[in-house]
Design an enzyme around this catalytic site. Structure first.
Site, PDB file in Angstrom:
ATOM      1  N   ARG A 109       0.852  -1.186   0.000  1.00  0.00           N
ATOM      2  CA  ARG A 109       0.000   0.000   0.000  1.00  0.00           C
ATOM      3  C   ARG A 109       0.893   1.244   0.000  1.00  0.00           C
ATOM      4  O   ARG A 109       1.066   1.915   1.009  1.00  0.00           O
ATOM      5  CB  ARG A 109      -0.910  -0.019   1.226  1.00  0.00           C
ATOM      6  CG  ARG A 109      -2.086  -1.008   1.092  1.00  0.00           C
ATOM      7  CD  ARG A 109      -3.257  -0.336   0.395  1.00  0.00           C
ATOM      8  NE  ARG A 109      -4.316  -1.253   0.059  1.00  0.00           N
ATOM      9  CZ  ARG A 109      -5.466  -1.349   0.752  1.00  0.00           C
ATOM     10  NH1 ARG A 109      -5.662  -0.632   1.819  1.00  0.00           N
ATOM     11  NH2 ARG A 109      -6.406  -2.165   0.337  1.00  0.00           N
ATOM     12  N   GLN A 117      -0.225   2.429  -6.130  1.00  0.00           N
ATOM     13  CA  GLN A 117      -1.657   2.741  -6.103  1.00  0.00           C
ATOM     14  C   GLN A 117      -2.386   2.383  -7.394  1.00  0.00           C
ATOM     15  O   GLN A 117      -3.504   1.882  -7.364  1.00  0.00           O
ATOM     16  CB  GLN A 117      -1.851   4.238  -5.819  1.00  0.00           C
ATOM     17  CG  GLN A 117      -2.616   4.478  -4.545  1.00  0.00           C
ATOM     18  CD  GLN A 117      -2.693   5.952  -4.187  1.00  0.00           C
ATOM     19  OE1 GLN A 117      -2.058   6.789  -4.806  1.00  0.00           O
ATOM     20  NE2 GLN A 117      -3.485   6.266  -3.201  1.00  0.00           N
ATOM     21  N   ASP A 135      -3.467  -1.277  -7.524  1.00  0.00           N
ATOM     22  CA  ASP A 135      -4.106  -1.782  -6.305  1.00  0.00           C
ATOM     23  C   ASP A 135      -5.497  -2.332  -6.647  1.00  0.00           C
ATOM     24  O   ASP A 135      -6.490  -1.619  -6.631  1.00  0.00           O
ATOM     25  CB  ASP A 135      -4.202  -0.652  -5.272  1.00  0.00           C
ATOM     26  CG  ASP A 135      -4.719  -1.126  -3.917  1.00  0.00           C
ATOM     27  OD1 ASP A 135      -5.208  -2.273  -3.844  1.00  0.00           O
ATOM     28  OD2 ASP A 135      -4.651  -0.349  -2.955  1.00  0.00           O
TER      29      ASP A 135
END
Length: 302
Positions: free
Chosen positions: A45, A50, A53
């Site tokens: 994370r 990102q 994700d």
């Protein structure tokens, strides 16, 4: 992939997808087929990761769809309406678990005009809830152990001490009894979903209320979810309350879910492919290393 699908794969191939890094048997199958597997759920994370994700991109859709399903099942309006025939009160919505799905659920319910309260073990989400127009159900921490657990690790929640959970459950129970809609999203990676809505809490709810349990099918031993009465992939009525147990909400918004997931995969592939299109697995890259779950017939992530 199933045994049959693994048998079709060419040994030495690279498999990228949602491989569930906690599914030991599944990873063993992938390894036995000679595949180098990358589980996108294992991406760290971090800001750099990102765009790949998958948990966030799909949970965002699940939070939105959960509210839309709840609005459909709930046989009253969400917003307050003042009409010549009388005034209709706004629906009270309680969101349990304020990760990506929970935040999107708050935002969507707010757009529909509901009054929203939300609960989470992490105190850091209070500002996020309030910025979206919700009210945080605050349960104070009484020990350092409770505070440390609440901070979580790497953006994920950790199991909370029993003392805090008891106090939280009592506070949440009061709100649930008054709620028209409850949406529960609490999941802990690699563990059974925590029980947030007990059968007694369901009994306390008004007839016609709705629960959407995003964790359905992930409760202890695969039964229930955040509510033990929820049933995977079924909508049931228990004690006058409609409980929705859809396990793949993102698939109900398939076009956008697929487009966002495809972007996640593409951004990961950029890390393991050269400009010429050849494969180059750089385990010095923290994202590549974190996502690698099988290689050379071995499961690399325990």
């Amino acid at each position: 992939p199933s045994d049959a699908e693994c048998a079709l794969a060419k040994s030495g191939s690279v498999l990228v997808g949602m491989l569930n890094p906690f599914d030991a048997a599944g990873l063993q199958r992938v390894a036995a087929a000679g595949l180098t597997g990358f589980a996108l759920e294992a991406a760290p994370r971090t800001t750099r990761a990102q765009s790949m994700d998958v948990l966030s991109s799909q949970a965002n859709i699940a939070g939105y769809k959960a509210v839309m399903i709840a609005a459909d099942k709930y046989q009253r309006f969400f917003p307050m309406l003042m009409t010549a025939a009388g005034t209709v009160k706004a629906a009270r919505v309680v969101i349990l678990g304020v990760g990506v799905a929970g935040l999107q659920a708050i935002a969507t319910a707010k757009r529909l005009g509901a009054v929203i309260e939300a609960s989470d073990v992490r105190p850091s989400v209070k500002e996020q809830i309030e910025s979206l127009g919700g009210k945080f159900i605050d349960v104070p921490y009484e020990t350092q152990e409770e505070k440390d657990a609440a901070e979580g690790v790497g953006g994920y929640a950790r199991p909370m001490p029993a003392s805090w959970l008891t106090r939280q459950q009592a506070e949440v129970a009061k709100r649930v009894a008054l709620a028209d809609v409850v949406i529960s999203t609490a999941l802990i990676p690699g563990r059974a979903a925590p029980t947030l809505i007990t059968e007694d809490m369901v009994k306390s709810m008004k007839p016609g209320s709705v629960i959407v349990d995003i964790a359905a099918g992930k409760g202890p031993d695969g039964v229930g979810g955040n509510c033990p009465l929820s049933e995977a992939d079924k909508t049931v009525v228990k004690h006058g309350v409609t409980i929705v147990g859809e396990t793949n909400l993102a698939a109900l918004v398939a076009a956008d879910a697929s487009a966002l997931y495809a972007r996640n995969v593409l951004d990961f592939l950029k890390l393991v492919l050269t400009k010429e299109g050849t494969l180059k697995i750089d385990l010095e890259d923290d994202i590549v290393a974190a996502c690698r779950v099988t290689q050379d017939g071995q499961v690399t992530k325990k």
